[in-house]
Design a protein around this motif. Structure first.
Motif, short mmCIF file in Angstrom:
data_model
loop_
_atom_site.label_atom_id
_atom_site.label_comp_id
_atom_site.label_asym_id
_atom_site.label_seq_id
_atom_site.Cartn_x
_atom_site.Cartn_y
_atom_site.Cartn_z
N SER A 144 -5.50 0.30 7.93
CA SER A 144 -5.47 1.56 8.64
C SER A 144 -5.82 2.71 7.71
CB SER A 144 -4.08 1.80 9.25
OG SER A 144 -3.12 1.99 8.23
N LYS A 145 -6.30 3.82 8.29
CA LYS A 145 -6.62 5.00 7.49
C LYS A 145 -5.39 5.55 6.77
CE LYS A 145 -7.57 8.98 9.42
NZ LYS A 145 -8.27 10.05 10.17
N PRO A 146 -4.19 5.59 7.41
CA PRO A 146 -3.01 6.03 6.67
C PRO A 146 -2.70 5.18 5.43
CG PRO A 146 -2.58 6.14 9.02
CD PRO A 146 -3.90 5.43 8.85
N THR A 147 -3.11 3.90 5.47
CA THR A 147 -2.90 3.05 4.29
C THR A 147 -3.72 3.54 3.12
OG1 THR A 147 -2.36 1.08 5.61
CG2 THR A 147 -3.15 0.71 3.37
N VAL A 148 -5.01 3.82 3.37
CA VAL A 148 -5.87 4.35 2.30
C VAL A 148 -5.35 5.70 1.84
CG1 VAL A 148 -8.21 5.11 1.74
CG2 VAL A 148 -7.88 3.08 3.15
N TRP A 149 -4.93 6.53 2.79
CA TRP A 149 -4.36 7.84 2.44
C TRP A 149 -3.15 7.66 1.51
CZ3 TRP A 149 0.50 9.98 3.33
CH2 TRP A 149 0.62 11.35 3.12
N ALA A 150 -2.29 6.71 1.82
CA ALA A 150 -1.10 6.48 1.00
C ALA A 150 -1.48 6.01 -0.40
CB ALA A 150 -0.19 5.45 1.68
N TRP A 151 -2.52 5.18 -0.51
CA TRP A 151 -2.99 4.76 -1.83
C TRP A 151 -3.45 5.96 -2.65
CZ3 TRP A 151 -6.67 0.27 0.09
CH2 TRP A 151 -5.88 -0.81 0.53
N GLU A 152 -4.22 6.86 -2.02
CA GLU A 152 -4.77 8.00 -2.75
C GLU A 152 -3.70 9.05 -3.08
OE1 GLU A 152 -8.19 9.66 -0.88
OE2 GLU A 152 -9.42 7.88 -1.24
N GLN A 153 -2.60 9.03 -2.35
CA GLN A 153 -1.50 9.96 -2.62
C GLN A 153 -0.49 9.39 -3.61
OE1 GLN A 153 -1.54 13.15 -1.40
NE2 GLN A 153 -3.54 12.51 -0.68
N GLY A 154 -0.69 8.13 -4.04
CA GLY A 154 0.24 7.51 -4.95
C GLY A 154 1.53 7.06 -4.29
N ARG A 155 1.54 6.99 -2.95
CA ARG A 155 2.76 6.58 -2.24
C ARG A 155 2.82 5.07 -2.03
NH1 ARG A 155 5.11 11.20 -0.31
NH2 ARG A 155 3.79 13.05 -0.32
#
Length: 218
Positions: A144-155
């Motif tokens: 999912s897009k939120p997964t990639v977002w979480a990777w880029e945010q360090g979460r």
């Protein structure tokens, strides 16, 4: 400096709802609002990264500490980057409060985001150099897009089994995604500087970082 944020739709005078940008992002990855990254902010405007389509001239409300809701309009857009100008210049104390929040979020990131070579920042730079949006990278990996977002945010970080597919999608090797090693005898700071220089040059030229070679004449 980068600050996590998300959009909420609020009723407005125009036909379409007016977007409200919130810097309070706890739980944003699972919310229905659009994810946003505030890459830079000054007295006169801000640079946003989001997959939400923002039209030049569109007005948004930015919720800022010490100032409340501040109007801003979109001046320009390139891919998922948007430059916004505030209706009125921010007072120095408001800008200081925003930057304090950015520093607090950086301190609060889980171990592995800024340590271990800054995986989150490298992933963001590699994706941009490849010309991919978060949604496109997510689709290529079947996440999912939120997964990639979480990777880029360090979460969050991808499991080891997914690194090969991630490297292939970004046009690099898995070594480029792993923690950076220090350069023997001269410290890890130089290694990080060289790695960042390679990624900056690759981003400017639109090529893969693995094609960039940096020579140090000591």
């Amino acid at each position: 400096m980068a600050i996590d944020a998300h959009f909420e739709e609020t009723p407005g005078a125009a036909r379409a709802p007016r977007r409200r940008l919130l810097l309070e992002t706890t739980g944003a990855a699972g919310s229905t609002g659009a994810l946003v990254r505030v890459l830079n902010i000054s007295e006169t405007g801000a640079l946003l990264q989001t997959d939400t389509i923002l039209a030049p001239g569109e007005t948004i409300d930015v919720d800022l500490p010490e100032a409340g809701s501040v109007g801003a309009h979109v001046v320009w857009s390139v891919d998922d980057l948007f430059g916004c100008a505030f209706a009125q210049s921010l007072p120095p104390h408001v800008l200081s409060a925003v930057r304090l929040r950015a520093r607090a979020e950086s301190v609060g990131l889980p171990a592995g985001s800024q340590t271990e070579g800054g995986f989150a920042e490298r992933l963001y730079r590699l994706r941009k150099a490849r010309g991919l949006t978060q949604a496109q990278l997510a689709a290529a990996l079947g996440v999912s897009k939120p997964t990639v977002w979480a990777w880029e945010q360090g979460r969050a970080k991808p499991v080891a089994e997914r690194l090969e597919g991630l490297a292939a999608a970004l046009g690099v090797t898995t070594a480029d995604l792993r923690p950076r090693r220090s350069i023997s005898g001269i410290g890890s700071g130089v290694g990080e500087a060289v790695a960042k220089a390679r990624e900056d040059i690759a981003l400017a030229l639109g090529i893969s970082p693995e094609r960039v070679r940096v020579m140090i004449d000591l």
